[in-house]
Enzyme design. Structure first.
Site, PDB file in Angstrom:
ATOM      1  N   ASP A 133      -1.271 130.325  25.476  1.00  0.00           N
ATOM      2  CA  ASP A 133      -0.901 129.489  24.243  1.00  0.00           C
ATOM      3  C   ASP A 133      -1.336 128.020  24.443  1.00  0.00           C
ATOM      4  O   ASP A 133      -1.263 127.486  25.366  1.00  0.00           O
ATOM      5  CB  ASP A 133       0.252 129.664  23.651  1.00  0.00           C
ATOM      6  CG  ASP A 133       0.491 131.042  23.493  1.00  0.00           C
ATOM      7  OD1 ASP A 133      -0.202 131.858  23.244  1.00  0.00           O
ATOM      8  OD2 ASP A 133       1.825 131.503  23.437  1.00  0.00           O
TER       9      ASP A 133
HETATM   10  N1  URA Z   1       3.061 134.597  26.663  1.00  0.00           N
HETATM   11  C1  URA Z   1       3.297 133.751  25.754  1.00  0.00           C
HETATM   12  O1  URA Z   1       3.934 133.902  24.632  1.00  0.00           O
HETATM   13  N2  URA Z   1       2.320 132.660  25.884  1.00  0.00           N
HETATM   14  C2  URA Z   1       1.401 132.402  26.765  1.00  0.00           C
HETATM   15  O2  URA Z   1       0.654 131.299  26.522  1.00  0.00           O
HETATM   16  C3  URA Z   1       1.261 133.321  27.658  1.00  0.00           C
HETATM   17  C4  URA Z   1       2.321 134.368  27.712  1.00  0.00           C
END
Ligand code: URA
Length: 258
Positions: A133
């Protein structure tokens, strides 16, 4: 007389792509991209110009099947087709997108990676191995080999990914138990995870899948919304470079740790 319905003809490129997906076989554009012999941005034009030969014959079709025994040349120069899976680790900073949409002008991981590549590394198309993310920091792998992306990101490979999450309120071992049992998410149960309280308000979570926002959703499901998320490891690869920096993994690391 009743007419038999006509079967739609399978497009030639699809037949070729299916053929090229057999074990030990690949397709020309992908093998050339991985080899570093032609810059990815010039691949289409190089093929269209008739500069590529497979076993002596000019070939313009990107999906032409090739095997490791095929003799491929560009402008008469042989291209090595043996598996050259190269992998980079990047320490992704926060605020950087995993993928740009074209219209979105925000900084992407490719913008961060580009200036860090040396001349030899610039010859490859680097594919991100999975996603993080925008606000997640930590280990993001890139490879020149699309098959490595498929293998590492496949849930079937059960490759562990270890995260460190700052949560609120403070977590207790008891709160984490549903994560160890396989917590129910809105897209089905998550696989049992390894979950530990690392420090007050900090949870270490190791998962073997990679669904969208999975770590945040798992922790939210046990009443621990995530404030900050960081990925420390993928398989046996531990993040060991500073934020915003990258290094290439050795062939040995790729072979034994991913
Ligand atoms: N899980 C998440 O919620 N976000 C990420 O960036 C990676 C794994």
């Amino acid at each position: 007389m009743r007419q038999m319905p006509r079967r739609a003809k399978t497009p030639g490129w699809l037949t070729a792509a299916r053929e090229a997906n057999r074990p030990g076989t690949d397709w020309l554009a992908r093998a050339l991209g991985r080899s570093g012999a032609v810059h990815p941005s010039e691949l289409e034009a190089t093929l269209a110009a008739g500069r590529v030969r497979v076993d002596g014959k000019v070939t313009t079709k990107p999906f032409t099947p090739v095997t490791e025994g095929s003799k491929v040349t560009v402008d008469g120069k042989p291209v090595p087709l043996e598996r050259q899976s190269r992998v980079l680790m990047l320490h992704k900073p926060a605020g950087v997108l995993a993928q740009g949409s074209g219209r979105d002008k925000r900084l992407t991981v490719v913008d961060v990676l580009g200036p860090l590549l040396d001349e030899a590394q610039q010859r490859y198309a680097w594919h991100a191995v999975g996603r993080l993310d925008v606000d997640t920091t930590g280990l993001l792998l890139f490879t020149n080999d699309e098959r490595t992306v498929a293998r590492v990101t496949s849930p079937e490979s059960h490759l562990p990914k270890r995260y460190l999450a700052t949560v609120h309120p403070k977590a207790s071992e008891a709160m984490l138990q549903p994560l160890r049992d396989g917590v129910l998410l809105d897209d089905g149960p998550a696989r049992p995870a390894v979950a530990k309280v690392r420090a007050p308000g900090v949870v270490e979570l190791t998962i073997t899948e990679g669904r969208n926002h999975q770590v945040k959703r798992m922790l939210a499901a046990v009443g621990l919304p995530v404030l900050k998320l960081h990925r420390e490891a993928v398989g046996g690869i531990e993040l060991d470079v500073e934020e915003g920096a990258m290094r290439e993994l050795s062939a040995e690391e790729v072979k034994t740790k991913l």
